[in-house]
Scaffold this active site. Structure first.
Site, PDB file in Angstrom:
ATOM      1  N   GLY A   9      45.997   3.823  -5.045  1.00 15.47           N
ATOM      2  CA  GLY A   9      44.537   3.723  -4.971  1.00 15.47           C
ATOM      3  C   GLY A   9      44.098   2.676  -5.971  1.00 15.47           C
ATOM      4  N   PHE A  10      43.316   1.696  -5.498  1.00 13.01           N
ATOM      5  CA  PHE A  10      42.909   0.627  -6.419  1.00 13.01           C
ATOM      6  C   PHE A  10      41.398   0.439  -6.382  1.00 13.01           C
ATOM      7  CE2 PHE A  10      43.375  -3.699  -8.350  1.00 13.01           C
ATOM      8  CZ  PHE A  10      44.028  -3.267  -9.501  1.00 13.01           C
ATOM      9  N   GLY A  12      37.707   2.288  -8.137  1.00 11.22           N
ATOM     10  CA  GLY A  12      37.169   2.363  -9.494  1.00 11.22           C
ATOM     11  C   GLY A  12      38.197   2.847 -10.501  1.00 11.22           C
ATOM     12  N   LEU A  13      38.803   3.990 -10.216  1.00  8.35           N
ATOM     13  CA  LEU A  13      39.750   4.556 -11.177  1.00  8.35           C
ATOM     14  C   LEU A  13      41.055   3.780 -11.230  1.00  8.35           C
ATOM     15  CD1 LEU A  13      39.629   8.429 -11.056  1.00  8.35           C
ATOM     16  CD2 LEU A  13      38.670   6.850 -12.729  1.00  8.35           C
ATOM     17  N   LYS A 116      40.217  17.338  -8.166  1.00 10.29           N
ATOM     18  CA  LYS A 116      39.040  18.071  -8.644  1.00 10.29           C
ATOM     19  C   LYS A 116      38.890  19.473  -8.047  1.00 10.29           C
ATOM     20  CE  LYS A 116      35.959  14.322  -9.789  1.00 10.29           C
ATOM     21  NZ  LYS A 116      34.614  13.865  -9.517  1.00 10.29           N
ATOM     22  N   ALA A 182      34.662   7.007  -3.649  1.00 13.75           N
ATOM     23  CA  ALA A 182      35.248   8.321  -3.350  1.00 13.75           C
ATOM     24  C   ALA A 182      34.692   9.380  -4.303  1.00 13.75           C
ATOM     25  CB  ALA A 182      36.766   8.265  -3.457  1.00 13.75           C
ATOM     26  N   THR A 183      34.595   9.035  -5.591  1.00 16.31           N
ATOM     27  CA  THR A 183      34.072   9.987  -6.573  1.00 16.31           C
ATOM     28  C   THR A 183      32.670  10.431  -6.157  1.00 16.31           C
ATOM     29  OG1 THR A 183      35.356   8.887  -8.289  1.00 16.31           O
ATOM     30  CG2 THR A 183      33.551  10.273  -9.039  1.00 16.31           C
ATOM     31  N   GLU A 186      32.709  12.538  -2.946  1.00 20.96           N
ATOM     32  CA  GLU A 186      33.208  13.892  -3.221  1.00 20.96           C
ATOM     33  C   GLU A 186      32.160  14.706  -3.985  1.00 20.96           C
ATOM     34  OE1 GLU A 186      37.269  13.955  -4.806  1.00 20.96           O
ATOM     35  OE2 GLU A 186      37.713  12.199  -3.587  1.00 20.96           O
ATOM     36  N   HIS A 190      29.476  18.490  -2.995  1.00 24.28           N
ATOM     37  CA  HIS A 190      29.151  19.714  -3.755  1.00 24.28           C
ATOM     38  C   HIS A 190      27.663  20.046  -3.694  1.00 24.28           C
ATOM     39  CE1 HIS A 190      33.004  20.322  -5.906  1.00 24.28           C
ATOM     40  NE2 HIS A 190      33.098  19.010  -5.906  1.00 24.28           N
TER      41      HIS A 190
HETATM   42  P1  NAD Z   1      37.486   4.629  -4.784  1.00 24.35           P
HETATM   43  O1  NAD Z   1      36.765   4.968  -3.546  1.00 24.35           O
HETATM   44  O2  NAD Z   1      36.830   3.693  -5.751  1.00 24.35           O
HETATM   45  O3  NAD Z   1      38.915   4.003  -4.426  1.00 24.35           O
HETATM   46  C1  NAD Z   1      39.812   4.625  -3.584  1.00 24.35           C
HETATM   47  C2  NAD Z   1      41.057   3.732  -3.419  1.00 24.35           C
HETATM   48  O4  NAD Z   1      42.022   4.453  -2.645  1.00 24.35           O
HETATM   49  C3  NAD Z   1      40.802   2.419  -2.685  1.00 24.35           C
HETATM   50  O5  NAD Z   1      41.502   1.379  -3.347  1.00 24.35           O
HETATM   51  C4  NAD Z   1      41.424   2.646  -1.311  1.00 24.35           C
HETATM   52  O6  NAD Z   1      41.923   1.450  -0.732  1.00 24.35           O
HETATM   53  C5  NAD Z   1      42.555   3.581  -1.670  1.00 24.35           C
HETATM   54  N1  NAD Z   1      43.009   4.363  -0.497  1.00 24.35           N
HETATM   55  C6  NAD Z   1      42.269   5.109   0.361  1.00 24.35           C
HETATM   56  N2  NAD Z   1      43.053   5.619   1.325  1.00 24.35           N
HETATM   57  C7  NAD Z   1      44.311   5.195   1.074  1.00 24.35           C
HETATM   58  C8  NAD Z   1      45.564   5.378   1.731  1.00 24.35           C
HETATM   59  N3  NAD Z   1      45.676   6.108   2.830  1.00 24.35           N
HETATM   60  N4  NAD Z   1      46.664   4.781   1.207  1.00 24.35           N
HETATM   61  C9  NAD Z   1      46.564   4.038   0.079  1.00 24.35           C
HETATM   62  N5  NAD Z   1      45.416   3.840  -0.589  1.00 24.35           N
HETATM   63  C10 NAD Z   1      44.294   4.404  -0.092  1.00 24.35           C
HETATM   64  O7  NAD Z   1      37.902   6.005  -5.526  1.00 24.35           O
HETATM   65  P2  NAD Z   1      37.557   6.460  -7.016  1.00 24.35           P
HETATM   66  O8  NAD Z   1      36.064   6.619  -7.148  1.00 24.35           O
HETATM   67  O9  NAD Z   1      38.309   5.584  -7.971  1.00 24.35           O
HETATM   68  O10 NAD Z   1      38.140   7.965  -7.072  1.00 24.35           O
HETATM   69  C11 NAD Z   1      39.503   8.290  -6.942  1.00 24.35           C
HETATM   70  C12 NAD Z   1      39.701   9.800  -7.127  1.00 24.35           C
HETATM   71  O11 NAD Z   1      39.558  10.177  -8.491  1.00 24.35           O
HETATM   72  C13 NAD Z   1      38.709  10.676  -6.367  1.00 24.35           C
HETATM   73  O12 NAD Z   1      39.430  11.646  -5.626  1.00 24.35           O
HETATM   74  C14 NAD Z   1      37.899  11.342  -7.448  1.00 24.35           C
HETATM   75  O13 NAD Z   1      37.464  12.638  -7.116  1.00 24.35           O
HETATM   76  C15 NAD Z   1      38.879  11.409  -8.569  1.00 24.35           C
HETATM   77  N6  NAD Z   1      38.189  11.548  -9.871  1.00 24.35           N
HETATM   78  C16 NAD Z   1      38.580  12.549 -10.703  1.00 24.35           C
HETATM   79  C17 NAD Z   1      37.940  12.738 -11.922  1.00 24.35           C
HETATM   80  C18 NAD Z   1      38.375  13.842 -12.859  1.00 24.35           C
HETATM   81  O14 NAD Z   1      37.840  13.930 -13.966  1.00 24.35           O
HETATM   82  N7  NAD Z   1      39.305  14.701 -12.506  1.00 24.35           N
HETATM   83  C19 NAD Z   1      36.874  11.907 -12.295  1.00 24.35           C
HETATM   84  C20 NAD Z   1      36.519  10.867 -11.440  1.00 24.35           C
HETATM   85  C21 NAD Z   1      37.181  10.703 -10.227  1.00 24.35           C
END
Ligand code: NAD
Length: 323
Positions: A9-10, A12-13, A116, A182-183, A186, A190
């Site tokens: 995944g590339f 935000g995180l 989460k 995605a964040t 998701e 809620h």
């Molecule tokens: P994002 O939407 O910015 O990026 C998602 C990335 O995943 C993209 O690069 C996309 O190309 C890639 N992706 C999607 N489907 C794919 C697949 N089938 N194969 C390969 N790559 C794929 O996401 P984000 O906002 O960075 O969030 C990522 C996750 O982190 C979320 O699930 C979010 O809930 C979680 N998160 C957790 C916390 C925590 O404190 N636990 C906090 C923030 C976010």
């Protein structure tokens, strides 16, 4: 020995994770996959190039390989010690499906996620035996919440004979929602009247419309967050004593409130008290997720080296510090 790290995944995180690794000696980023492709270089990846290619062309695959099965192909073609799964969990079974890909491939190593939802973590728990047989050490819930704050609650609980409540309240400020699609989706899942399916099905325009109506603010209460399951599994308190909520401002990088966890309990002398652990307002969501994720990844490598495999949560294991 330097730990060879992959980031799945590339968005935000994932990009923030790559930036965090740039300054580290203990770890080197060698592999990245997104929805459309993957790249692997055992000598290490150039983060500026990754980010600019992802921004301009939509996939890191343009520096490596374009693929409709990027994760599977990366697993089979790269030499990686541990992966951080910075993937969206949309649908709610996606992360468990990715974990099954690793199990099926015969790969052995370390995986960490920042999952989460409680129901998503339950799917991981169900795979516990399979991780063990596959020689995978999997640490789940290693972000901020669940993650850093859950682990802090586990430590704070030690002063008490009984835990009455664990209350996690988070404040997140981001300049624009598109950096963390995605964040935000998701989180929308809620809100009252929404669930994870409706949030996943929303178009970007529909998300914008919702955010326009709320001035960019998402107010979240009584969320289904795996902190409850993790603290229950760690034997600290039953899950109904754990609550998680917060405010996300999608139009301002300043936090709308200070993220904190309050742990209330009774001491052996019969006194009721509350410990509060508050994160510094200057620390971003990305810093508070990616830092712990790699701390736990390093701890997981140490376990794996001792042939300790299977599933652990961030409330069970101390994170290491990555230099
Ligand atoms: P994002 O939407 O910015 O990026 C998602 C990335 O995943 C993209 O690069 C996309 O190309 C890639 N992706 C999607 N489907 C794919 C697949 N089938 N194969 C390969 N790559 C794929 O996401 P984000 O906002 O960075 O969030 C990522 C996750 O982190 C979320 O699930 C979010 O809930 C979680 N998160 C957790 C916390 C925590 O404190 N636990 C906090 C923030 C976010």
């Amino acid at each position: 020995m330097t730990i060879r790290v992959g980031v799945l995944g590339f968005g935000g995180l994932g990009q923030a994770a790559a930036r965090v690794l740039e300054a580290k000696q203990d770890m080197v980023l060698v592999a990245v996959a997104d929805r459309e492709g993957y790249v692997f270089n055992p000598a290490g990846l150039d983060v500026d190039r990754l980010i600019s290619v992802y921004r301009d062309r939509g996939s890191v695959g343009y520096l490596g390989h374009l693929s409709e099965n990027a994760i599977k192909d990366l697993i089979n073609n790269a030499a990686v010690d541990g992966y951080f799964l910075a993937l969206p969990n949309l649908p709610n079974t996606f992360m468990a499906d990715v974990a099954k890909l690793f199990i099926k491939s015969g790969w052995s190593g370390v995986l960490v996620d920042a999952l989460k939802r409680t129901s998503a973590m339950e799917q991981m728990l169900a795979l516990s035996k399979e991780f063990q047989t596959a020689g995978i050490t999997y640490l789940t819930g290693c972000g901020a919440t669940p993650g850093l704050l859950t682990a802090a609650a586990a430590i704070a609980a030690q002063s008490y004979a009984e835990i009455h409540s664990v209350k996690i309240t988070f404040g997140v400020g981001i300049a624009n929602w598109e950096a963390y699609r995605a964040t935000i989706r998701e989180d929308i899942g809620h809100l009252p009247g929404y669930d994870i399916q409706t949030a996943k099905a929303m178009s970007d325009a529909e998300v914008e419309e919702l955010l326009d109506r709320t001035d960019g603010i998402l107010k979240l209460e009584n969320m289904e967050h795996a902190d409850d399951l993790m603290l229950e599994l760690a034997g600290i308190c039953s899950r109904d004593r754990v609550t998680v909520g917060g405010i996300v401002d999608t139009r301002n990088p300043k936090k709308p409130l200070s993220t904190n966890v309050q742990v209330t309990g009774r001491t052996f002398e019969g006194k009721t008290s509350t410990h509060t652990f508050t994160l510094g307002d200057e620390t971003s969501m990305a810093a508070n997720v990616c830092g712990p994720a790699f701390g736990y990844l390093k701890a997981a490598v140490a376990l794996h080296d001792r042939h300790i495999n299977g599933l652990f949560t961030a409330a069970e294991v101390m994170p290491s510090f990555v230099r």
